[in-house]
Write a protein that holds these residues in place. Sequence first.
Motif, PDB file in Angstrom:
ATOM      1  N   LEU A 373      -2.263  -0.449   0.403  1.00  0.00           N
ATOM      2  CA  LEU A 373      -2.255   0.720  -0.488  1.00  0.00           C
ATOM      3  C   LEU A 373      -3.089   0.411  -1.729  1.00  0.00           C
ATOM      4  CD1 LEU A 373       1.448   1.983  -0.180  1.00  0.00           C
ATOM      5  CD2 LEU A 373      -0.607   3.010   0.819  1.00  0.00           C
ATOM      6  N   ALA A 374      -2.954  -0.827  -2.233  1.00  0.00           N
ATOM      7  CA  ALA A 374      -3.761  -1.216  -3.401  1.00  0.00           C
ATOM      8  C   ALA A 374      -5.251  -1.216  -3.054  1.00  0.00           C
ATOM      9  CB  ALA A 374      -3.337  -2.599  -3.889  1.00  0.00           C
ATOM     10  N   ALA A 375      -5.551  -1.458  -1.778  1.00  0.00           N
ATOM     11  CA  ALA A 375      -6.963  -1.481  -1.343  1.00  0.00           C
ATOM     12  C   ALA A 375      -7.526  -0.068  -1.220  1.00  0.00           C
ATOM     13  CB  ALA A 375      -7.072  -2.205  -0.008  1.00  0.00           C
ATOM     14  N   GLY A 376      -6.667   0.927  -1.385  1.00  0.00           N
ATOM     15  CA  GLY A 376      -7.150   2.305  -1.347  1.00  0.00           C
ATOM     16  C   GLY A 376      -6.894   3.015  -0.031  1.00  0.00           C
ATOM     17  N   SER A 377      -6.086   2.427   0.821  1.00  0.00           N
ATOM     18  CA  SER A 377      -5.789   3.109   2.087  1.00  0.00           C
ATOM     19  C   SER A 377      -5.036   4.412   1.798  1.00  0.00           C
ATOM     20  CB  SER A 377      -4.943   2.196   2.976  1.00  0.00           C
ATOM     21  OG  SER A 377      -4.472   2.928   4.075  1.00  0.00           O
ATOM     22  N   VAL A 378      -5.391   5.460   2.545  1.00  0.00           N
ATOM     23  CA  VAL A 378      -4.741   6.750   2.305  1.00  0.00           C
ATOM     24  C   VAL A 378      -3.535   6.959   3.218  1.00  0.00           C
ATOM     25  CG1 VAL A 378      -6.764   7.902   1.369  1.00  0.00           C
ATOM     26  CG2 VAL A 378      -6.409   7.896   3.849  1.00  0.00           C
ATOM     27  N   ARG A 379      -3.462   6.183   4.286  1.00  0.00           N
ATOM     28  CA  ARG A 379      -2.283   6.278   5.143  1.00  0.00           C
ATOM     29  C   ARG A 379      -2.130   4.992   5.944  1.00  0.00           C
ATOM     30  NH1 ARG A 379      -0.291  10.635   8.996  1.00  0.00           N
ATOM     31  NH2 ARG A 379      -2.279  11.694   8.701  1.00  0.00           N
ATOM     32  N   LEU A 380      -0.890   4.515   6.022  1.00  0.00           N
ATOM     33  CA  LEU A 380      -0.615   3.298   6.787  1.00  0.00           C
ATOM     34  C   LEU A 380       0.234   3.651   7.991  1.00  0.00           C
ATOM     35  CD1 LEU A 380       0.395   0.853   3.896  1.00  0.00           C
ATOM     36  CD2 LEU A 380      -1.862   1.199   4.907  1.00  0.00           C
ATOM     37  N   ARG A 381      -0.133   3.098   9.128  1.00  0.00           N
ATOM     38  CA  ARG A 381       0.665   3.295  10.333  1.00  0.00           C
ATOM     39  C   ARG A 381       1.176   1.935  10.802  1.00  0.00           C
ATOM     40  NH1 ARG A 381      -3.139   7.154  14.055  1.00  0.00           N
ATOM     41  NH2 ARG A 381      -3.622   8.726  12.483  1.00  0.00           N
ATOM     42  N   PRO A 382       2.386   1.562  10.426  1.00  0.00           N
ATOM     43  CA  PRO A 382       2.914   0.282  10.935  1.00  0.00           C
ATOM     44  C   PRO A 382       2.976   0.343  12.462  1.00  0.00           C
ATOM     45  CG  PRO A 382       4.302   1.157   9.173  1.00  0.00           C
ATOM     46  CD  PRO A 382       3.349   2.247   9.560  1.00  0.00           C
ATOM     47  N   CYS A 383       2.520  -0.698  13.134  1.00  0.00           N
ATOM     48  CA  CYS A 383       2.482  -0.672  14.607  1.00  0.00           C
ATOM     49  C   CYS A 383       3.819  -1.136  15.164  1.00  0.00           C
ATOM     50  CB  CYS A 383       1.326  -1.524  15.113  1.00  0.00           C
ATOM     51  SG  CYS A 383      -0.229  -1.009  14.407  1.00  0.00           S
ATOM     52  N   ILE A 384       4.856  -0.457  14.776  1.00  0.00           N
ATOM     53  CA  ILE A 384       6.220  -0.765  15.215  1.00  0.00           C
ATOM     54  C   ILE A 384       6.853   0.585  15.521  1.00  0.00           C
ATOM     55  CG2 ILE A 384       8.413  -1.837  14.609  1.00  0.00           C
ATOM     56  CD1 ILE A 384       6.930  -3.397  12.430  1.00  0.00           C
ATOM     57  N   ALA A 385       7.199   0.800  16.788  1.00  0.00           N
ATOM     58  CA  ALA A 385       7.727   2.108  17.173  1.00  0.00           C
ATOM     59  C   ALA A 385       8.931   2.447  16.304  1.00  0.00           C
ATOM     60  CB  ALA A 385       8.115   2.087  18.647  1.00  0.00           C
ATOM     61  N   GLY A 386       8.962   3.679  15.800  1.00  0.00           N
ATOM     62  CA  GLY A 386      10.095   4.134  14.998  1.00  0.00           C
ATOM     63  C   GLY A 386       9.893   3.943  13.495  1.00  0.00           C
ATOM     64  N   TYR A 387       8.888   3.147  13.090  1.00  0.00           N
ATOM     65  CA  TYR A 387       8.644   2.956  11.655  1.00  0.00           C
ATOM     66  C   TYR A 387       7.811   4.136  11.141  1.00  0.00           C
ATOM     67  CZ  TYR A 387      10.420  -1.812  11.050  1.00  0.00           C
ATOM     68  OH  TYR A 387      11.225  -2.917  10.935  1.00  0.00           O
ATOM     69  N   PRO A 388       8.122   4.614   9.924  1.00  0.00           N
ATOM     70  CA  PRO A 388       7.397   5.787   9.415  1.00  0.00           C
ATOM     71  C   PRO A 388       6.003   5.432   8.910  1.00  0.00           C
ATOM     72  CG  PRO A 388       8.926   4.971   7.764  1.00  0.00           C
ATOM     73  CD  PRO A 388       9.127   4.109   8.983  1.00  0.00           C
ATOM     74  N   ASP A 389       5.106   6.434   8.899  1.00  0.00           N
ATOM     75  CA  ASP A 389       3.822   6.264   8.222  1.00  0.00           C
ATOM     76  C   ASP A 389       4.094   6.166   6.720  1.00  0.00           C
ATOM     77  OD1 ASP A 389       2.722   6.560  10.665  1.00  0.00           O
ATOM     78  OD2 ASP A 389       1.586   8.386  10.222  1.00  0.00           O
ATOM     79  N   LEU A 390       3.195   5.489   6.027  1.00  0.00           N
ATOM     80  CA  LEU A 390       3.359   5.324   4.582  1.00  0.00           C
ATOM     81  C   LEU A 390       2.085   5.785   3.888  1.00  0.00           C
ATOM     82  CD1 LEU A 390       4.593   1.609   4.722  1.00  0.00           C
ATOM     83  CD2 LEU A 390       6.063   3.609   4.545  1.00  0.00           C
ATOM     84  N   ASP A 391       2.233   6.278   2.661  1.00  0.00           N
ATOM     85  CA  ASP A 391       1.049   6.554   1.848  1.00  0.00           C
ATOM     86  C   ASP A 391       1.410   6.325   0.379  1.00  0.00           C
ATOM     87  OD1 ASP A 391       2.443   8.787   1.007  1.00  0.00           O
ATOM     88  OD2 ASP A 391       1.481  10.102   2.477  1.00  0.00           O
ATOM     89  N   ARG A 392       0.503   6.724  -0.535  1.00  0.00           N
ATOM     90  CA  ARG A 392       0.776   6.425  -1.945  1.00  0.00           C
ATOM     91  C   ARG A 392       2.040   7.143  -2.446  1.00  0.00           C
ATOM     92  NH1 ARG A 392      -5.198   6.940  -3.759  1.00  0.00           N
ATOM     93  NH2 ARG A 392      -5.731   5.889  -1.832  1.00  0.00           N
ATOM     94  N   GLN A 393       2.298   8.345  -1.883  1.00  0.00           N
ATOM     95  CA  GLN A 393       3.493   9.083  -2.318  1.00  0.00           C
ATOM     96  C   GLN A 393       4.779   8.378  -1.864  1.00  0.00           C
ATOM     97  OE1 GLN A 393       0.813  11.478  -1.758  1.00  0.00           O
ATOM     98  NE2 GLN A 393       0.969  11.387  -3.990  1.00  0.00           N
ATOM     99  N   THR A 394       4.817   8.036  -0.575  1.00  0.00           N
ATOM    100  CA  THR A 394       6.060   7.444  -0.055  1.00  0.00           C
ATOM    101  C   THR A 394       6.245   6.020  -0.579  1.00  0.00           C
ATOM    102  OG1 THR A 394       5.013   6.462   1.882  1.00  0.00           O
ATOM    103  CG2 THR A 394       5.881   8.702   2.147  1.00  0.00           C
ATOM    104  N   GLY A 395       5.136   5.352  -0.899  1.00  0.00           N
ATOM    105  CA  GLY A 395       5.221   3.934  -1.261  1.00  0.00           C
ATOM    106  C   GLY A 395       5.786   3.150  -0.090  1.00  0.00           C
TER     107      GLY A 395
END
Lengths: 479, 121
Positions: A373-395
């Motif tokens: 997120l610090a690197a400027g990613s706009v959305r993170l998709r953890p590659c673990i089934a059931g884990y939520p996507d993350l972004d700057r809002q969700t932290g």
Amino acid sequence: MTGHSVLDTDILVIGSGPGGSVAATKFAEAGRSVLMVEEGEHLPLDATPHFSCEEMLHKYRSAGVGVALGKRKLAWVEGSCVGGGSEVNRGLYHRTPPYVLERWARDYGVVDLSPGEMTQHFEACEAVATVQHMPGKPSESSQALERGATKKGWTAIAAPRLYRYDTADGRGSKQSMSATFVPRFKELGGNLLADVRIQRLRRTNRTWEASGVRTSGAQKTQITIRADTVFVACGAVQTPALLRRSGIRHNVGNSLRFHPMLKIIAEFDHEVNAPGDFDPVHQIKEFEPRFGMGCSIAKPPLLAMLQAARPGNWTSIERDWRRMGIYYVQTSGGRATVRNLPGFASPLVRIHFTPEELSTLADGLRHLADVLLAAGSVRLRPCIAGYPDLDRQTGLAGLPEALEAPDGSLTSVHVFSSCPMGEDRARTATDSFGKVHGTDGLYICDASLLCTPTIANPQGTVMAVAHRNALVALDRKFG
Amino acid sequence: MARMVETTVIALVDSLIDEAGIPATAAQRAHAAGYVLETIARMPDHFGLGFRALALLFSWSSVARYGRRFHLLANDQRHEQLRAWRGSGLSFRRSMLAFYDAFATFGVYSAAYRDTDTPRP
Ligand SMILES: Cc1cc2nc3c(=O)[nH]c(=O)nc-3n(C[C@H](O)[C@H](O)[C@H](O)COP(=O)(O)OP(=O)(O)OC[C@H]3O[C@@H](n4cnc5c(N)ncnc54)[C@H](O)[C@@H]3O)c2cc1C
């Protein structure tokens, strides 16, 4: 099965990965008659594209399917071809961190292994298999990780690779075993037999007999190789399997270790991933030895596989793959055993993680998400089934405190420590130089010997330890 | 028996590609199925045995509900069976589909994105 051939040699090396190739070359240099056998095929480096289906089928063990069973399963891969893992890996290179060598000396009683003593062995291996930093700028996905680390104030490095860069734009040749040590071994008169799997070792009249199967197309022939001295270099899973099948069990296959890894796909608002990009090389060292972070190749098939069954996968990858990078965090947790199953050729691997190890993995994942997120990613998709996507809002909210990973989330490309070396017989399978306790003329020379995970990428350590142990064996006349 | 496993795996891979909405050509589907079959042939022998048995179980488990084996079902029936196994309380069913999801996906995308292997000029 048709036919049976019998061969004689002074020294037999079983397995042609970094451990086997380096040791075999040293013996050939010393003028000894050496036969190196390899279960996999002998293919040129460019016979299959990197990370392709063809590579998985022809250069990986069991087509890339390896699963350590347990409450938390772990999927791992190993190379299986002439050159072993060095043919399929990315060649990211490190000498062993001094604190790791010091721990092996302290906890396992390994002698003559100080960082100073190891320097000559690293240098000798690096003189044959070139290690270089890439001359130009690394890929954007790699630089993104570095930018994130800088923002967080964390230490990050661009790792060198086993690669010879011939031109300023970064073209060159990968320094796998089949491109470096193996040709040298053959030039020096060493014999190499591919497609030969050794199944069992037996000691008769001061000679070792290795029996196995040679495959040629659909035809299989029995083969027996008689040797004064045998070096087993089948990798950290197959070496204990072969030794246990042969009745050698003291501290063999009881302490297999991995670098368990979790991945996140990070989406950026600009292109980070172009066709033909060079391998990303940045790694975050700040939290080692607890966990380390880095970036992987992110071709569309790999991106897709990591989020298989995710709704809308095709459309999002087709549209956005150039804006996606794959990043990992790896720890050293989990302890596994290797056992043979009656009637089956493949060994069974079972793994156990402690609650602390699972929370270290979860903590590592949080740090990885944080830096991306610090690197400027706009959305993170953890590659673990059931884990939520993350972004700057969700932290980082939504990431659990301890890993709750379903099958397929935990992976590893590094295996070691299944037959540790050292003078402490209660903990080790061999002496400090790979000679198997209680045997004559039988040695191990691969990643099995490394007493614990290396924390850094392991191939440099496997090669240097093999080099050191081969010189000692020659010096002691294999006694 | 081997033929039955093969038919089931081909139908399963095909259905997973459809379910994921991948506009794959016949050649790309064949590549993915061939890759998955070859992977099963080469996986550790104890897993291979289990996977073949599971493929047969998967194929026959639709008979009770639809009166036909999996490869003979209509598309929506196939997708219903996939959903049932994916959401099953039995972990071996979920694990089996996780394996096919991952390897079929890798196979079909590898065929579709061959050009991204081209080295930078
Ligand atoms: C995908 C991947 C990426 C990696 N990335 C990196 C990296 O960037 N940097 C790094 O430092 N390390 C990396 N590694 C790890 C590195 O490749 C290994 O640490 C190294 O190859 C281990 O060497 P080894 O000699 O112990 O065993 P291996 O390389 O596994 O070689 C063992 C060989 O023995 C053969 N063999 C096994 N059993 C038998 C038998 N019974 N008879 C005959 N032959 C047999 C096998 O087929 C194999 O070729 C990676 C590994 C993989 C798989």
